[in-house]
Design a protein around this motif. Structure first.
Motif, short mmCIF file in Angstrom:
data_model
loop_
_atom_site.label_atom_id
_atom_site.label_comp_id
_atom_site.label_asym_id
_atom_site.label_seq_id
_atom_site.Cartn_x
_atom_site.Cartn_y
_atom_site.Cartn_z
N ALA A 237 47.21 26.00 32.12
CA ALA A 237 45.84 25.72 31.69
C ALA A 237 45.68 25.94 30.20
O ALA A 237 45.10 25.12 29.48
CB ALA A 237 44.86 26.59 32.48
N GLN A 238 46.24 27.05 29.71
CA GLN A 238 46.13 27.31 28.27
C GLN A 238 46.82 26.22 27.46
O GLN A 238 46.38 25.87 26.38
CB GLN A 238 46.76 28.67 27.94
N LEU A 239 47.91 25.68 28.01
CA LEU A 239 48.67 24.65 27.28
C LEU A 239 47.90 23.34 27.17
O LEU A 239 48.28 22.45 26.42
CB LEU A 239 50.03 24.41 27.95
N VAL A 240 46.83 23.18 27.98
CA VAL A 240 45.98 22.01 27.78
C VAL A 240 44.62 22.44 27.22
O VAL A 240 43.62 21.76 27.38
CB VAL A 240 45.80 21.17 29.07
N ALA A 241 44.62 23.59 26.54
CA ALA A 241 43.44 24.06 25.79
C ALA A 241 42.31 24.58 26.68
O ALA A 241 41.18 24.68 26.22
CB ALA A 241 42.91 22.99 24.84
N ILE A 242 42.61 24.91 27.94
CA ILE A 242 41.58 25.53 28.78
C ILE A 242 41.62 27.02 28.51
O ILE A 242 42.63 27.67 28.77
CB ILE A 242 41.83 25.26 30.27
N SER A 243 40.54 27.56 27.97
CA SER A 243 40.56 28.97 27.59
C SER A 243 40.21 29.86 28.79
O SER A 243 39.23 29.61 29.49
CB SER A 243 39.59 29.17 26.43
N PRO A 244 41.03 30.88 29.04
CA PRO A 244 40.73 31.79 30.15
C PRO A 244 39.35 32.43 29.98
O PRO A 244 38.66 32.69 30.98
CB PRO A 244 41.83 32.84 30.06
N ALA A 245 38.93 32.67 28.74
CA ALA A 245 37.63 33.29 28.52
C ALA A 245 36.50 32.36 28.96
O ALA A 245 35.53 32.80 29.58
CB ALA A 245 37.47 33.65 27.04
N LEU A 246 36.65 31.07 28.65
CA LEU A 246 35.62 30.10 29.08
C LEU A 246 35.52 30.08 30.60
O LEU A 246 34.42 30.13 31.17
CB LEU A 246 35.98 28.71 28.54
N CYS A 247 36.69 30.04 31.26
CA CYS A 247 36.69 30.02 32.72
C CYS A 247 36.13 31.32 33.28
O CYS A 247 35.43 31.32 34.28
CB CYS A 247 38.10 29.79 33.25
N GLY A 248 36.44 32.44 32.61
CA GLY A 248 35.90 33.72 33.02
C GLY A 248 34.38 33.71 32.95
O GLY A 248 33.70 34.18 33.87
N HIS A 249 33.85 33.14 31.88
CA HIS A 249 32.39 33.05 31.74
C HIS A 249 31.78 32.26 32.88
O HIS A 249 30.79 32.68 33.48
CB HIS A 249 32.03 32.38 30.41
N VAL A 250 32.38 31.10 33.17
CA VAL A 250 31.83 30.26 34.22
C VAL A 250 31.91 30.98 35.57
O VAL A 250 30.94 31.03 36.32
CB VAL A 250 32.56 28.90 34.28
N ALA A 251 33.08 31.57 35.86
CA ALA A 251 33.27 32.24 37.15
C ALA A 251 32.28 33.40 37.31
O ALA A 251 31.68 33.59 38.37
CB ALA A 251 34.70 32.73 37.29
N PHE A 252 32.11 34.19 36.23
CA PHE A 252 31.21 35.35 36.33
C PHE A 252 29.74 34.91 36.38
O PHE A 252 28.93 35.59 37.02
CB PHE A 252 31.45 36.31 35.16
N THR A 253 29.41 33.80 35.72
CA THR A 253 28.04 33.29 35.82
C THR A 253 27.76 32.87 37.26
O THR A 253 26.71 33.19 37.83
CB THR A 253 27.83 32.10 34.88
N LEU A 254 28.73 32.14 37.85
CA LEU A 254 28.57 31.72 39.25
C LEU A 254 28.40 32.94 40.15
O LEU A 254 27.51 32.99 41.01
CB LEU A 254 29.78 30.91 39.69
N ALA A 255 29.26 33.95 39.95
CA ALA A 255 29.24 35.12 40.83
C ALA A 255 27.93 35.87 40.72
O ALA A 255 27.33 36.26 41.73
CB ALA A 255 30.42 36.03 40.51
#
Ligand code: ATP
Ligand code: MG
Lengths: 349, 243
Positions: A237-255
């Motif tokens: 995911a990082q190799l296609v520029a998906i930032s773990p922090a961005l995904c963390g934000h989305v996941a935690f917002t959902l939760a």
């Protein structure tokens, strides 16, 4: 003790309604775990905060969670600005300040307006969600992101600590008295021997709608696919520029949103105390564990099962209600550990 | 010659006690193919991973004139660097098409992915036939193609390929390297790590030979091909297995 049909139907209804809420929490736990490897013990506090925030708005007092949101916003802004200090751009700084500092101010304004003008119930629900939901990503920024590379076990220990801290804050803000919120649909449907409360219908409909929405999000949108990609292969995911922090934000917002929504839904049926959220979340957690913390359908199905077991247990042996529910997890864990040697190591990949 | 797109000075990579790369300096001119050759364990993958930010490294790396410091992997990808790693790191439980769409994540705000997707289908027709198939069910060769296509979806300025021919039939190797050569003609710079030295030197503009983490030799392909040591280790009649 014999169970006649009408009691049976009431128990089943209770079980399904509570199970639906456990199911929502289980889904949230699976999302957060697969994307960030965090076992989100404090989701129970989002449940309690959601319920008690709504209760406070209903009685016309400014909920203490508004202040907590502000403090967390400031802390999150500090962490984010520090993390990106070397490659900050005007746009990224503006975005960080907007989402971490401005947002709590706007939400506090909404909460105040909501009390001042006696807003309708639905608006209060939305404001309560707006107060609790951003706490998810803020806590991620402050607590989990700086230690994103830690092992699952360390992240779990941190989760337990955070849970205790937030529970303490819940006691400070809301006191030890419980609250109930108004029903979201004050009607009763009568079908033969079956009385269905409006609230039950709301819970089931909201749960189904949310499951469909989550499905569409993960299957059809690029951001949903990005979250799945991070879950299956972080480096890829990082190799296609998906930032773990961005995904963390989305996941935690959902939760946090799902947790708060669960609290809002259940608080019309049971009294919620500052520490009730944990017990509710624990049942969601049992369901999530039965799904191996990765399987959505298994987690959702087990949640309904847990709701039913709990409902029948409370009728037949109410003193042992919680014991029976949590005993379900023992055979499941045995079976799982027998099939997959180390559950905790799975996430280490 | 213009400023190189990638310039590496005195790069150093260590894993605990093992020094994988030490004091390596190299550069990639804009719009050219530079190849890195070397035996197993020479530090080729470590070099690429360090440039990409996957492993920490000492030394100086300049990409497109800017110094890379503590940037995350995803920040480097956003700048236009791209790596097809040795292990491919595909999203195996997702479809071929989803893999490709995600490859364009960095350009998600810049219009539709369809034109680029169609280009990839034209470039790799085999992938188009399997667009709904899960990436995990692809054959080895098809996975290489998917990994390369996924990287190309992001329209990188510098594409780093770590052994793109690994385990592939000779015909497909030629195809993949031909694709790399075509990309260069379209202005993409390429840093190519290869075991297949003969094939790599055929398309490269410049080459480095790495051994035990150091640059042993560098030069134009013709010069390298003429060098006795290269001939013996990589091109010769003797087995190519060394070290
Ligand atoms: N994550 C790691 N931890 C410890 N040592 C490592 C790690 N990765 C690589 N190494 C060591 O670093 C050295 C260089 O490895 P590297 O993968 O860079 O070689 P390579 O040139 O790519 O080899 P190959 O042609 O086999 O792919 C090797 O000795 C290897 O064992
Ligand atoms: Mg290698």
């Amino acid at each position: 003790m014999a169970v006649d049909l009408s009691i049976l139907l009431v128990l089943v209804q209770d079980g399904i309604v509570n199970g639906a809420i456990y199911g929502l929490l289980a889904l949230a736990l699976v999302i957060v775990f697969t994307v960030t490897r965090v076992i989100l013990v404090p989701i129970g506090e989002f449940v309690a905060f959601g319920a008690l925030t709504l209760a406070a708005l209903e009685t016309g007092t400014l909920p203490g969670t508004v202040w907590l949101l502000g403090i967390l916003g400031v802390a999150s802004a500090a962490c984010r600005l520090w993390a990106s200090r070397r490659h900050a751009t005007m746009r990224s700084v503006a975005w960080q300040i907007g989402t971490s500092l401005l947002l709590p101010v706007v939400v506090a304004g909404l909460a105040w307006a909501c009390i001042h003008w006696q807003a309708p119930q639905l608006v209060k629900v939305l404001v309560a969600l707006a107060i609790v939901a951003p706490m998810g990503p803020y806590l991620y920024d402050v607590v989990y992101r700086p230690m994103a590379d830690a092992s699952v076990l360390v992240l779990l220990i941190v989760s337990v600590a955070l849970h205790l801290a937030l529970q303490g804050l819940g006691l400070v803000f809301f006191g030890s008295e419980g609250s109930r919120t108004q029903s979201l649909a004050d009607t009763t449907l009568e079908i033969g021997p079956l009385f269905i409360s409006g609230q039950s219908i709301v819970v089931v409909l909201v749960t189904l709608a949310l499951i469909v929405a989550l499905f569409l999000f993960f299957e059809r949108t690029l951001m949903g696919r990005a979250l799945r990609a991070t879950a299956v292969n972080r480096l890829g995911a990082q190799l296609v520029a998906i930032s773990p922090a961005l995904c963390g934000h989305v996941a935690f917002t959902l939760a946090a949103s799902i947790g708060a929504l669960g609290g809002i839904l259940i608080s019309a049926m049971t009294t919620i105390y500052y520490d009730t959220g944990f017990l509710i979340a624990l049942k969601g957690f049992v369901a999530a564990v039965i799904g191996g913390l990765v399987s959505y359908p298994l987690a959702a199905a087990s949640a309904i099962l847990i709701g039913l077991v709990e409902s029948f247990a409370s009728f037949h042996a109410s003193a042992f209600k919680e014991v029976l529910v949590f005993m379900i997890i023992i055979p499941v864990l045995l079976w799982r550990s027998w099939r997959t040697p180390a559950l905790l190591d799975e996430g280490e990949e | 010659m213009t400023q190189p797109i990638l310039d590496v000075q005195a790069l150093h990579v260590a894993y605990d006690a093992i020094i994988a790369v030490s004091d390596v300096s190299m550069s990639v001119p804009k719009g050219s193919i530079v190849t890195i050759l070397g035996p197993n364990g020479a530090g080729k993958s470590s070099l690429l991973n360090a440039i990409m930010g996957v492993v920490p490294a000492g030394g100086a790396i300049h990409f497109a004139g800017r110094a890379l410091g503590g940037e995350s992997v995803e920040a480097r990808v956003n700048d236009g660097l791209s790596l097809v790693p040795e292990k491919r790191e595909l999203f195996y439980s997702m479809s071929v098409e989803d893999n490709l769409r995600l490859g364009r994540f960095r350009l998600r705000h810049q219009g539709s992915a369809e034109p680029m997707l169609n280009e990839m289908w034209a470039l790799f027709p085999r992938l188009k036939e399997r667009r709904r198939q899960l990436a995990g069910t692809l054959s080895g060769g098809e996975r290489q193609m998917l990994a390369m296509a996924r990287a190309l979806m992001g329209e990188p300025r510098l594409l780093m390929l770590d052994e793109p021919s690994l385990g592939l039939a000779p015909l497909i190797v030629r195809e993949i390297l031909q694709t790399a050569s075509n990309l260069r003609d379209n202005g993409v710079s390429i840093l190519l790590v290869e075991q297949n030295a003969r094939a790599a030197l055929r398309i490269a503009d410049y080459g480095y030979v790495l051994e035990s983490g150091r640059v042993m030799l560098e030069g134009e392909p013709d010069a390298l091909q003429a060098d006795q040591r290269i001939v013996e280790s990589y091109l010769g009649v003797r087995s190519a297995v060394s070290v």
